[in-house]
Write an enzyme that holds these catalytic residues in place. Structure first.
Site, PDB file in Angstrom:
ATOM      1  N   HIS A  95     -46.133 -74.305   7.176  1.00  0.00           N
ATOM      2  CA  HIS A  95     -44.800 -74.003   7.694  1.00  0.00           C
ATOM      3  C   HIS A  95     -44.342 -75.127   8.611  1.00  0.00           C
ATOM      4  O   HIS A  95     -44.640 -75.139   9.813  1.00  0.00           O
ATOM      5  CB  HIS A  95     -44.826 -72.669   8.453  1.00  0.00           C
ATOM      6  CG  HIS A  95     -43.467 -72.159   8.797  1.00  0.00           C
ATOM      7  ND1 HIS A  95     -43.210 -70.819   8.955  1.00  0.00           N
ATOM      8  CD2 HIS A  95     -42.280 -72.776   9.007  1.00  0.00           C
ATOM      9  CE1 HIS A  95     -41.919 -70.656   9.258  1.00  0.00           C
ATOM     10  NE2 HIS A  95     -41.357 -71.833   9.298  1.00  0.00           N
ATOM     11  N   LEU A 121     -39.437 -80.775   8.360  1.00  0.00           N
ATOM     12  CA  LEU A 121     -39.459 -82.238   8.459  1.00  0.00           C
ATOM     13  C   LEU A 121     -38.083 -82.835   8.712  1.00  0.00           C
ATOM     14  O   LEU A 121     -37.972 -84.029   8.955  1.00  0.00           O
ATOM     15  CB  LEU A 121     -40.085 -82.849   7.201  1.00  0.00           C
ATOM     16  CG  LEU A 121     -41.567 -82.517   7.004  1.00  0.00           C
ATOM     17  CD1 LEU A 121     -42.093 -83.201   5.738  1.00  0.00           C
ATOM     18  CD2 LEU A 121     -42.394 -82.947   8.206  1.00  0.00           C
ATOM     19  N   ARG A 122     -37.046 -82.021   8.622  1.00  0.00           N
ATOM     20  CA  ARG A 122     -35.688 -82.379   9.030  1.00  0.00           C
ATOM     21  C   ARG A 122     -34.994 -83.438   8.178  1.00  0.00           C
ATOM     22  O   ARG A 122     -33.824 -83.739   8.419  1.00  0.00           O
ATOM     23  CB  ARG A 122     -35.664 -82.870  10.481  1.00  0.00           C
ATOM     24  CG  ARG A 122     -36.220 -81.893  11.490  1.00  0.00           C
ATOM     25  CD  ARG A 122     -35.504 -80.587  11.482  1.00  0.00           C
ATOM     26  NE  ARG A 122     -35.827 -79.765  12.636  1.00  0.00           N
ATOM     27  CZ  ARG A 122     -35.666 -78.445  12.681  1.00  0.00           C
ATOM     28  NH1 ARG A 122     -35.201 -77.794  11.631  1.00  0.00           N
ATOM     29  NH2 ARG A 122     -35.974 -77.781  13.777  1.00  0.00           N
ATOM     30  N   ASP A 181     -36.187 -69.834   5.179  1.00  0.00           N
ATOM     31  CA  ASP A 181     -36.565 -69.936   6.594  1.00  0.00           C
ATOM     32  C   ASP A 181     -35.701 -70.920   7.359  1.00  0.00           C
ATOM     33  O   ASP A 181     -35.344 -71.970   6.871  1.00  0.00           O
ATOM     34  CB  ASP A 181     -38.017 -70.372   6.747  1.00  0.00           C
ATOM     35  CG  ASP A 181     -38.421 -70.489   8.217  1.00  0.00           C
ATOM     36  OD1 ASP A 181     -38.577 -71.633   8.694  1.00  0.00           O
ATOM     37  OD2 ASP A 181     -38.539 -69.458   8.883  1.00  0.00           O
ATOM     38  N   ASN A 210     -37.869 -69.009  17.631  1.00  0.00           N
ATOM     39  CA  ASN A 210     -37.505 -67.855  16.838  1.00  0.00           C
ATOM     40  C   ASN A 210     -38.538 -67.591  15.750  1.00  0.00           C
ATOM     41  O   ASN A 210     -38.729 -68.462  14.897  1.00  0.00           O
ATOM     42  CB  ASN A 210     -36.137 -68.114  16.185  1.00  0.00           C
ATOM     43  CG  ASN A 210     -35.484 -66.858  15.672  1.00  0.00           C
ATOM     44  OD1 ASN A 210     -35.892 -65.760  16.036  1.00  0.00           O
ATOM     45  ND2 ASN A 210     -34.470 -67.006  14.855  1.00  0.00           N
ATOM     46  N   ASP A 246     -45.029 -73.863  12.217  1.00  0.00           N
ATOM     47  CA  ASP A 246     -43.565 -73.771  12.307  1.00  0.00           C
ATOM     48  C   ASP A 246     -43.029 -74.939  13.140  1.00  0.00           C
ATOM     49  O   ASP A 246     -42.167 -74.769  14.017  1.00  0.00           O
ATOM     50  CB  ASP A 246     -43.105 -72.426  12.893  1.00  0.00           C
ATOM     51  CG  ASP A 246     -41.609 -72.182  12.660  1.00  0.00           C
ATOM     52  OD1 ASP A 246     -41.090 -71.165  13.151  1.00  0.00           O
ATOM     53  OD2 ASP A 246     -40.953 -73.031  12.010  1.00  0.00           O
ATOM     54  N   HIS A 250     -36.650 -80.831  17.719  1.00  0.00           N
ATOM     55  CA  HIS A 250     -35.266 -80.923  18.201  1.00  0.00           C
ATOM     56  C   HIS A 250     -35.187 -82.090  19.158  1.00  0.00           C
ATOM     57  O   HIS A 250     -36.089 -82.306  19.960  1.00  0.00           O
ATOM     58  CB  HIS A 250     -34.845 -79.640  18.921  1.00  0.00           C
ATOM     59  CG  HIS A 250     -34.657 -78.479  18.001  1.00  0.00           C
ATOM     60  ND1 HIS A 250     -33.695 -78.452  17.019  1.00  0.00           N
ATOM     61  CD2 HIS A 250     -35.333 -77.310  17.900  1.00  0.00           C
ATOM     62  CE1 HIS A 250     -33.779 -77.319  16.355  1.00  0.00           C
ATOM     63  NE2 HIS A 250     -34.767 -76.608  16.858  1.00  0.00           N
TER      64      HIS A 250
END
Lengths: 309, 434
Positions: free
Chosen positions: B70, B73-74, B162, B288, B315, B319
């Site tokens: 999970h 990698l953006r 997700d 979250n 996860d 950011h």
């Protein structure tokens, strides 16, 4: 007590104050109240100090109170109103803080709609930050002036019972008062519709109920909070009418209370919604005294944080 | 080049192995496992092959390459937070030889074109393998099925919206039926938006004290139950992502007892921190589903212990520092985790809650079998994907040494005991802690 020194301290919340420190602040208030009663309402105590009121949320009452308090102490008070837009919210905060740091403000008074903003700013700014209200979290100067008002009337605070009525979940006034009153050994009961009583509120050491008529019987003071029907797009009770029927402080309800009960409100009031006009203007009301004391308490606080000892 | 990993404790739950063995790797494959190995060609002077590279693994665990199932990698679209290159580098440093990359990129991975792009980027970067997860719905909007068949051909190994829950139960049902048909597991982010909206942390006494709007545990529980029921109806393989509540653990346990094909994962932050960590408004604690109560943490640990929770996954949600540098409500939710996952999981070993073998299994055989990929084992003939762990290696989590482009971790400054000291993919060392 003589070891307490608040110079340079932030006031981010009642949370970070000890009972002794609260007493220390309240004990410092009377001379400042006296200044406001003079013909020439000014002392040179904070001459040359720069106070910046950084208000991200509109407020006339609190900001004016801080402004008057600063000016009566001869400080230079600057008011900055920053409009929050969802796009630039984050940028404004960080950039504004760094700009103010560069301008060498002596104290920053901050109000913002988001909890934790004063804490964020305090991390960047060496000068004291006073929380004038951060979202639903705290409004410490309000609690201090509320306590002062009650102490003025009663002499002591310990052992008295205060009933706070309204949207407890969304109220920073309620939170700061709950914390302050519990620290000083008072009993607190919070009251409102179930939809406005937050989960875990009992952990703050308060009683909680939705039955105003019963709860008012045990109160030495009743604090009414302004109500909003909608919060974050969610409707929490059917109508203002229904709310008022159950939770408005009317003369009838007041008659159920102890004699000598005090009526408080942080303002602004919605007459007829949470408080009947005749009660707001009645003998039991200390609402205007709260406002007067607000200036004195803020003067005392500025003095203690900026250079008094 | 041949590699001999010598003197380590080989733990390969897929083969039921846990003993001291040497590992011989040649041509990128596992050639043999055995005690006190010598490579035959070692001393032949006319042998054209270079001398085998020796990795001394005394005191270390030699495990199949770890799989983090999970990860965000953006890339494409959010390269300022992380790129496939920086994300895979972080993965390698964290001891991972493969990661399952979620679809909430920009554009969303809901077509074979985006799937192919991600795989091409990963191949160009090399190192840790990228296993793409395809979206359930177009644009993650929860309305229409994405091009699941096309993406399957392109190489996805699972389906997930997700970031978002699939709010429409009917669509979730169809996604499960379709996934079952292609043998793709549905990885579900369980959150009822209507109960959670506006919430920025767990709803409880801490959110009340902090004046922050909370997300009740119920928002997760109702969706976990719903998805389990749908899995039973459709016979699909349901995998519950980032379990955060005690009730969710119980629901998964009961579902497994009833023979429903459901698996589940837990993230290290959900078995390490509680909602008390939010006091002080550190936005790196905003995630979250949110950090919950001590009772939830205990239930998750118990779930890992008894096998209800099959997998540990990070996860990993990078950011940018400026995004997290806002007030708590405004900051985006998510924390990086590739480089702290193993260290935090090993705390459970040091606390006596999980054995090393159990931990290794949750990073190898179980995630590999859920995704249906031939990884997670050191079986002879497998790709030589290997993770070498030193369970006693102590280090401090520092922003400057993290390989991820973003540094949004609530564990900065923590001293952790246990880390990957070498990571190999196809017999090539892609990370070595010197």
């Amino acid at each position: 007590m003589s070891t307490i020194d608040l110079r340079g301290r932030d006031l981010l919340g009642i949370e970070s104050l000890t009972a002794d420190e609260i007493h220390y602040i309240l004990d410092a208030v009377p001379p400042f109240k006296e200044i406001s009663e003079r013909d020439i309402k000014k002392v040179p105590t904070l001459r040359g100090k720069t106070i910046i009121n950084l208000f991200f949320e509109p407020s006339t009452r609190t900001r004016t109170s801080f402004e008057i308090a600063g000016k009566r102490l001869s400080a230079d008070v600057i008011n900055i109103s920053v409009a929050t837009s969802s796009v630039s919210k984050g940028e404004s905060l960080r950039d504004t803080a760094e700009n103010l740091q560069a301008m060498q403000a002596d104290v920053l008074v901050v109000r913002h709609s988001a909890a934790g903003v004063p804490h964020l700013l305090a991390r960047y700014l060496p000068s004291p930050v006073i929380n004038a209200g951060d979202g639903a979290h705290e409004h410490p100067t309000q609690a201090l002036l509320d306590l002062y008002t009650l102490q003025e009337k009663w002499g002591t605070l310990t052992g008295h019972t205060v009933l706070i009525v309204g949207d407890i979940a969304a109220s920073r006034v309620a939170r700061s008062n709950m914390l302050a009153m519990r620290k000083l050994g008072m009993q607190v009961c919070v009251c409102g519709p179930r939809t406005m009583l937050p989960i875990g509120i009992e952990q703050m050491g308060v009683e909680c109920t939705s039955d105003f008529d019963t709860a008012i019987q045990g109160a030495d003071a009743v604090m009414m909070l302004r109500i909003q029907r909608e919060r974050h797009g969610e409707v929490l009770f059917p109508s203002l009418q229904e709310y008022s029927e159950r939770y408005c402080l009317t003369s009838e309800r007041l008659r159920r209370a102890k004699s000598g009960v005090l009526v408080m409100h942080p303002g602004p009031m919605n007459r007829g919604v949470e408080i009947a006009p005749e009660v707001a203007d009645g003998l039991e009301s200390v609402i205007l005294t709260q406002v007067t004391n607000g200036v004195a308490v803020r003067m005392a606080l500025l003095y203690l944080l900026l250079g008094g000892s | 080049m041949d590699i001999l990993i010598r003197g380590g404790r080989v733990i390969d739950p897929a083969q039921g192995i846990d003993r001291h063995l040497d590992v011989w790797i040649a041509d990128g494959k596992i050639m043999a496992l055995g005690p006190d190995m010598r490579i035959p060609s070692q001393h032949a002077p006319d042998d054209p092959r270079p001398a085998p590279h020796l990795i001394e693994a005394q005191g270390c665990v030699v495990a199949p390459g770890f799989l983090d199932m999970h990860v965000h990698l953006r890339e494409p679209g959010f390269e300022y937070k992380e790129t496939i290159a920086t994300g895979l580098a972080a993965a390698a440093a964290g001891g991972f030889t493969a990661v399952a990359a979620m679809a909430n990129t920009k554009p969303v991975n809901d077509t074979p074109a985006v799937t192919e792009f991600m795989l091409r980027r990963a191949a160009a970067v090399g190192g840790t393998r990228l296993l793409p997860i395809g979206a359930v719905s177009v644009g993650l909007a929860g309305e229409e099925l994405a091009e699941i068949g096309g993406m399957h051909k392109a190489g996805i190994v699972g389906l997930s919206d997700d970031g978002m829950p699939v709010m429409n139960p009917r669509l979730m049902r169809r996604a499960m039926e379709y996934g079952r048909m292609l043998e793709l597991p549905v990885l579900s982010h369980c959150e009822d938006h209507r109960l959670s909206s506006g919430g920025v942390m767990h709803e409880g006494d801490v959110s009340t004290a902090l004046g922050l709007i909370g997300v009740p545990a119920v928002a997760e529980n109702v969706m976990v139950y719903r998805d389990i029921q749908l899995a039973e109806l459709t016979g699909a393989h349901l995998h519950i992502q980032h379990v955060s509540t005690a009730e969710a653990v119980d629901l998964v346990r009961r579902a497994k007892e009833q023979g429903i094909t459901v698996t589940a994962e837990a993230c290290p932050h959900h078995f390490t921190l509680t909602h008390e960590a939010v006091q002080g408004y550190d936005t790196n604690t905003k995630v979250n589903p949110p950090l919950r109560t001590a009772a939830d943490v205990e239930a998750i640990k118990a779930g890992l212990q008894d096998g209800t929770l099959d997998v540990i996954a990070s996860d990993h949600a990078p950011h940018h520092v400026s995004e997290k540098d806002q007030d708590y409500a405004a900051a985006p939710a998510g924390m990086i985790g590739l480089e702290t996952s193993v260290g935090l999981a090993l705390r459970l070993y040091h606390e006596g809650i999980l054995s090393l073998s159990q931990i290794v299994a949750k990073y190898t055989v179980y995630p590999a079998s859920i995704l249906g990929v031939p990884h997670g084992t050191l079986r002879v003939g497998s790709n030589a994907d290997v993770t070498i762990l030193d369970p006693d290696y102590t280090y401090e989590v520092e922003a400057t040494t993290l390989r991820s482009r973003s540094k949004n971790s609530p564990f900065l400054g923590w001293r952790l005991r246990g880390a990957a000291v070498a990571t190999l993919v196809s017999g090539e060392v892609i990370f070595e802690r010197l």
